[in-house]
Design a protein around this motif. Structure first.
Motif, PDB file in Angstrom:
ATOM      1  N   LEU A  57      34.165  22.574  18.761  1.00 11.32           N
ATOM      2  CA  LEU A  57      34.854  22.640  17.461  1.00 11.32           C
ATOM      3  C   LEU A  57      36.342  22.313  17.567  1.00 11.32           C
ATOM      4  O   LEU A  57      36.940  21.841  16.598  1.00 11.32           O
ATOM      5  CB  LEU A  57      34.672  24.016  16.833  1.00 11.32           C
ATOM      6  N   SER A  58      36.938  22.565  18.714  1.00 10.80           N
ATOM      7  CA  SER A  58      38.375  22.312  18.844  1.00 10.80           C
ATOM      8  C   SER A  58      38.693  20.819  18.771  1.00 10.80           C
ATOM      9  O   SER A  58      39.839  20.443  18.532  1.00 10.80           O
ATOM     10  CB  SER A  58      38.916  22.925  20.136  1.00 10.80           C
ATOM     11  N   PHE A  59      37.683  19.972  18.976  1.00  9.66           N
ATOM     12  CA  PHE A  59      37.871  18.523  18.859  1.00  9.66           C
ATOM     13  C   PHE A  59      37.272  17.980  17.563  1.00  9.66           C
ATOM     14  O   PHE A  59      37.013  16.785  17.448  1.00  9.66           O
ATOM     15  CB  PHE A  59      37.233  17.809  20.059  1.00  9.66           C
ATOM     16  N   SER A  60      37.052  18.844  16.612  1.00 19.71           N
ATOM     17  CA  SER A  60      36.440  18.434  15.351  1.00 19.71           C
ATOM     18  C   SER A  60      37.426  18.674  14.203  1.00 19.71           C
ATOM     19  O   SER A  60      38.467  19.307  14.383  1.00 19.71           O
ATOM     20  CB  SER A  60      35.156  19.237  15.108  1.00 19.71           C
ATOM     21  N   PRO A  61      37.077  18.222  13.012  1.00 20.13           N
ATOM     22  CA  PRO A  61      37.932  18.498  11.847  1.00 20.13           C
ATOM     23  C   PRO A  61      37.996  19.984  11.489  1.00 20.13           C
ATOM     24  O   PRO A  61      38.839  20.392  10.712  1.00 20.13           O
ATOM     25  CB  PRO A  61      37.266  17.706  10.711  1.00 20.13           C
ATOM     26  N   PHE A  62      37.093  20.785  12.064  1.00 22.44           N
ATOM     27  CA  PHE A  62      37.058  22.216  11.760  1.00 22.44           C
ATOM     28  C   PHE A  62      37.922  23.057  12.713  1.00 22.44           C
ATOM     29  O   PHE A  62      37.841  24.278  12.687  1.00 22.44           O
ATOM     30  CB  PHE A  62      35.614  22.729  11.814  1.00 22.44           C
ATOM     31  N   ALA A  63      38.721  22.421  13.523  1.00 23.58           N
ATOM     32  CA  ALA A  63      39.525  23.146  14.515  1.00 23.58           C
ATOM     33  C   ALA A  63      40.419  24.205  13.868  1.00 23.58           C
ATOM     34  O   ALA A  63      40.599  25.288  14.428  1.00 23.58           O
ATOM     35  CB  ALA A  63      40.366  22.171  15.333  1.00 23.58           C
ATOM     36  N   GLY A  64      40.955  23.928  12.696  1.00 28.40           N
ATOM     37  CA  GLY A  64      41.848  24.868  12.022  1.00 28.40           C
ATOM     38  C   GLY A  64      41.162  26.136  11.533  1.00 28.40           C
ATOM     39  O   GLY A  64      41.803  27.173  11.375  1.00 28.40           O
ATOM     40  N   ILE A  65      39.870  26.049  11.281  1.00 29.43           N
ATOM     41  CA  ILE A  65      39.115  27.217  10.798  1.00 29.43           C
ATOM     42  C   ILE A  65      38.000  27.593  11.782  1.00 29.43           C
ATOM     43  O   ILE A  65      37.017  28.211  11.402  1.00 29.43           O
ATOM     44  CB  ILE A  65      38.532  26.963   9.390  1.00 29.43           C
ATOM     45  N   MET A  66      38.205  27.224  13.033  1.00 37.08           N
ATOM     46  CA  MET A  66      37.195  27.426  14.064  1.00 37.08           C
ATOM     47  C   MET A  66      36.722  28.876  14.142  1.00 37.08           C
ATOM     48  O   MET A  66      35.520  29.129  14.236  1.00 37.08           O
ATOM     49  CB  MET A  66      37.745  26.994  15.428  1.00 37.08           C
ATOM     50  N   GLY A  67      37.608  29.835  14.105  1.00 34.74           N
ATOM     51  CA  GLY A  67      37.229  31.246  14.212  1.00 34.74           C
ATOM     52  C   GLY A  67      36.281  31.670  13.105  1.00 34.74           C
ATOM     53  O   GLY A  67      35.279  32.346  13.358  1.00 34.74           O
ATOM     54  N   ARG A  68      36.587  31.255  11.896  1.00 40.86           N
ATOM     55  CA  ARG A  68      35.725  31.611  10.760  1.00 40.86           C
ATOM     56  C   ARG A  68      34.361  30.934  10.853  1.00 40.86           C
ATOM     57  O   ARG A  68      33.342  31.537  10.531  1.00 40.86           O
ATOM     58  CB  ARG A  68      36.415  31.262   9.447  1.00 40.86           C
ATOM     59  N   VAL A  69      34.357  29.685  11.300  1.00 40.14           N
ATOM     60  CA  VAL A  69      33.095  28.957  11.461  1.00 40.14           C
ATOM     61  C   VAL A  69      32.233  29.630  12.517  1.00 40.14           C
ATOM     62  O   VAL A  69      31.024  29.854  12.315  1.00 40.14           O
ATOM     63  CB  VAL A  69      33.347  27.474  11.824  1.00 40.14           C
ATOM     64  N   LEU A  70      32.837  29.977  13.647  1.00 47.10           N
ATOM     65  CA  LEU A  70      32.086  30.625  14.734  1.00 47.10           C
ATOM     66  C   LEU A  70      31.510  31.965  14.290  1.00 47.10           C
ATOM     67  O   LEU A  70      30.352  32.280  14.593  1.00 47.10           O
ATOM     68  CB  LEU A  70      32.985  30.812  15.962  1.00 47.10           C
ATOM     69  N   ILE A  71      32.301  32.749  13.571  1.00 51.10           N
ATOM     70  CA  ILE A  71      31.806  34.044  13.090  1.00 51.10           C
ATOM     71  C   ILE A  71      30.666  33.842  12.095  1.00 51.10           C
ATOM     72  O   ILE A  71      29.627  34.506  12.189  1.00 51.10           O
ATOM     73  CB  ILE A  71      32.950  34.878  12.478  1.00 51.10           C
ATOM     74  N   ALA A  72      30.831  32.907  11.178  1.00 44.36           N
ATOM     75  CA  ALA A  72      29.795  32.677  10.159  1.00 44.36           C
ATOM     76  C   ALA A  72      28.495  32.172  10.767  1.00 44.36           C
ATOM     77  O   ALA A  72      27.407  32.570  10.344  1.00 44.36           O
ATOM     78  CB  ALA A  72      30.308  31.690   9.119  1.00 44.36           C
ATOM     79  N   VAL A  73      28.590  31.313  11.758  1.00 44.18           N
ATOM     80  CA  VAL A  73      27.386  30.730  12.361  1.00 44.18           C
ATOM     81  C   VAL A  73      26.780  31.645  13.413  1.00 44.18           C
ATOM     82  O   VAL A  73      25.561  31.867  13.440  1.00 44.18           O
ATOM     83  CB  VAL A  73      27.699  29.337  12.968  1.00 44.18           C
TER      84      VAL A  73
END
Length: 145
Positions: free
Chosen positions: A46-62
């Protein structure tokens, strides 16, 4: 696999580790490291994706539902008591903090510790304890310890 109750086990493996101790190591360290590693590898992607800025929230949600599912499957029908689940939660949380420090803070010189990180640490403890509470409520009253 059910937890053995009764007389102290006399069968020890090399190094004085009993089968019950080996299962505790698998539950606390083995599964804890595996779950951390899954999240860590996903965070690298995720750190190399467009979601890097919200990575923490994405990881928690998934990964919260994924972790609950894996934990549920791992501990189903084991007949364990709540202090065991609490011990697993403590071990997983300590592992997460230490491994995050070693492989994120030190390795990548990262300094971000926002609210999502603390939510992640709380969930790391709460998930095995919550699964344990639900498993205990599903057991018949006569078998509760």
């Amino acid at each position: 696999m059910r937890q053995v109750r009764g007389p102290v086990q006399k069968h020890k493996r090399a190094g004085g580790i009993t089968p019950g101790m080996m299962q505790q190591i698998k539950d606390a360290a083995g599964l804890g490291i595996l779950l951390w590693l899954i999240g860590y590898l996903a965070s690298l992607v995720l750190s190399f994706s467009p979601f890097a800025g919200i990575m923490g929230r994405v990881l928690i949600a998934v990964f919260t539902p994924v972790t609950i599912g894996i934990t549920w499957w791992w501990f189903k029908d084991r007949g364990l008591l709540l202090p065991y689940y609490a011990g697993v939660g403590i071990a997983w949380t300590v592992l997460a903090v230490v491994l995050d420090y070693l492989f994120i803070v030190l390795l990548f010189k990262a300094s971000y510790y926002g609210p999502d990180v603390f939510v992640y640490y709380a969930l790391t403890f709460i998930i095995p304890v919550g699964v344990g509470i639900i498993n205990l409520r599903k057991r018949p009253v006569a078998t509760r310890g």
